[in-house]
Design an enzyme around this catalytic site. Structure first.
Site, PDB file in Angstrom:
ATOM      1  N   CYS A  52      22.469   6.733 -22.483  1.00  0.00           N
ATOM      2  CA  CYS A  52      22.775   5.064 -23.796  1.00  0.00           C
ATOM      3  C   CYS A  52      23.443   4.959 -22.102  1.00  0.00           C
ATOM      4  O   CYS A  52      23.454   5.073 -21.393  1.00  0.00           O
ATOM      5  CB  CYS A  52      24.121   5.501 -24.746  1.00  0.00           C
ATOM      6  N   CYS A  79      21.477  12.013 -19.212  1.00  0.00           N
ATOM      7  CA  CYS A  79      22.681  11.042 -18.812  1.00  0.00           C
ATOM      8  C   CYS A  79      23.896  10.945 -19.465  1.00  0.00           C
ATOM      9  O   CYS A  79      24.509  11.626 -19.003  1.00  0.00           O
ATOM     10  CB  CYS A  79      21.448  10.155 -18.799  1.00  0.00           C
ATOM     11  N   SER A 129      23.723   4.226 -13.618  1.00  0.00           N
ATOM     12  CA  SER A 129      24.744   3.565 -12.678  1.00  0.00           C
ATOM     13  C   SER A 129      26.271   4.171 -13.143  1.00  0.00           C
ATOM     14  O   SER A 129      27.599   3.528 -12.167  1.00  0.00           O
ATOM     15  CB  SER A 129      25.373   1.806 -13.537  1.00  0.00           C
ATOM     16  N   HIS A 169      16.624  12.076 -16.677  1.00  0.00           N
ATOM     17  CA  HIS A 169      15.913  12.465 -17.688  1.00  0.00           C
ATOM     18  C   HIS A 169      14.462  12.767 -17.557  1.00  0.00           C
ATOM     19  O   HIS A 169      13.495  13.112 -17.083  1.00  0.00           O
ATOM     20  CB  HIS A 169      15.401  10.730 -17.925  1.00  0.00           C
ATOM     21  N   GLU A 171      12.502  13.746 -20.112  1.00  0.00           N
ATOM     22  CA  GLU A 171      11.808  13.024 -20.598  1.00  0.00           C
ATOM     23  C   GLU A 171      10.746  11.644 -20.095  1.00  0.00           C
ATOM     24  O   GLU A 171       9.106  11.334 -20.813  1.00  0.00           O
ATOM     25  CB  GLU A 171      11.943  11.697 -21.927  1.00  0.00           C
TER      26      GLU A 171
END
Length: 190
Positions: A52, A79, A129, A169, A171
């Site tokens: 997200c 994440c 971030s 990630h 994916e």
């Protein structure tokens, strides 16, 4: 079947696609459209908590899943999911030294859990971030992956080994061994 918690992020459906390619049935639910009681009544083998753009405060039911189900069912945080695991156990989530969006990085790992049978290091794509602050990483969690400059890229609960998180990630097409990382999580469901 895997429950995939969608934290209102487009990467959720890339994760669902990868899981489908691994012949895993996936149920996708938004983080505010399912309750813990509903989850307990599902016939699922594991949960993946999606990325997200926000922080753990934007993860809806994800914090409750980690807090109340993390000792019962395999959970992989990706994440934001990874950051939320750190947050739930008392880790501080801070701004990363550099904003990273769509950049491949060299990731070192311990070869256990989702990193089993992977070359070391791997290249993985990062979009974030925020990070778990290394100095405040809770005692219950062990660091399983890191960057060259020591940023936390993977965690695993010391007692509940099936509770794992990865900052990058799997994916992303630029992540080496992304499907194998997901397969390794699936392997821990049995």
């Amino acid at each position: 079947m895997i429950l995939l918690i969608d934290n209102y992020d487009s990467f959720t459906y890339n994760l669902a696609q990868y899981l489908s390619e691994l012949n895993i049935k996936v149920l996708v639910k938004r983080n505010d459209k399912i309750t813990l009681d509903e989850i307990k009544n599902l016939n699922i083998q594991g949960i993946i908590i999606s990325p997200c753009p926000g922080g753990p405060e934007d993860s809806g039911i994800s914090q409750g899943i980690i807090k109340y189900l993390g000792n019962q069912i395999p959970i992989l945080g990706v994440c934001l999911g990874h950051q939320t695991i750190g947050h739930v156990f008392g880790g501080k989530i801070i701004k990363a030294p550099k904003l990273i969006h769509g950049k491949p990085s060299i990731i070192f790992h311990d070869g256990k859990g989702v990193f089993q049978n992977l070359k070391n290091p791997i290249t993985a794509t990062r979009y974030h971030s925020l990070i778990i602050e290394k100095e405040s990483c809770p005692d219950e969690l062990e660091i399983t992956a890191w960057t060259e400059d020591g940023l936390i890229m993977g965690i695993q609960h010391k007692k509940y080994k099936q509770l794992q998180g990865i900052q990058f990630h799997p994916e992303s097409i630029l992540t080496e061994s992304g499907k194998q990382i997901l397969q390794n999580f699936i392997n821990c469901l049995n």
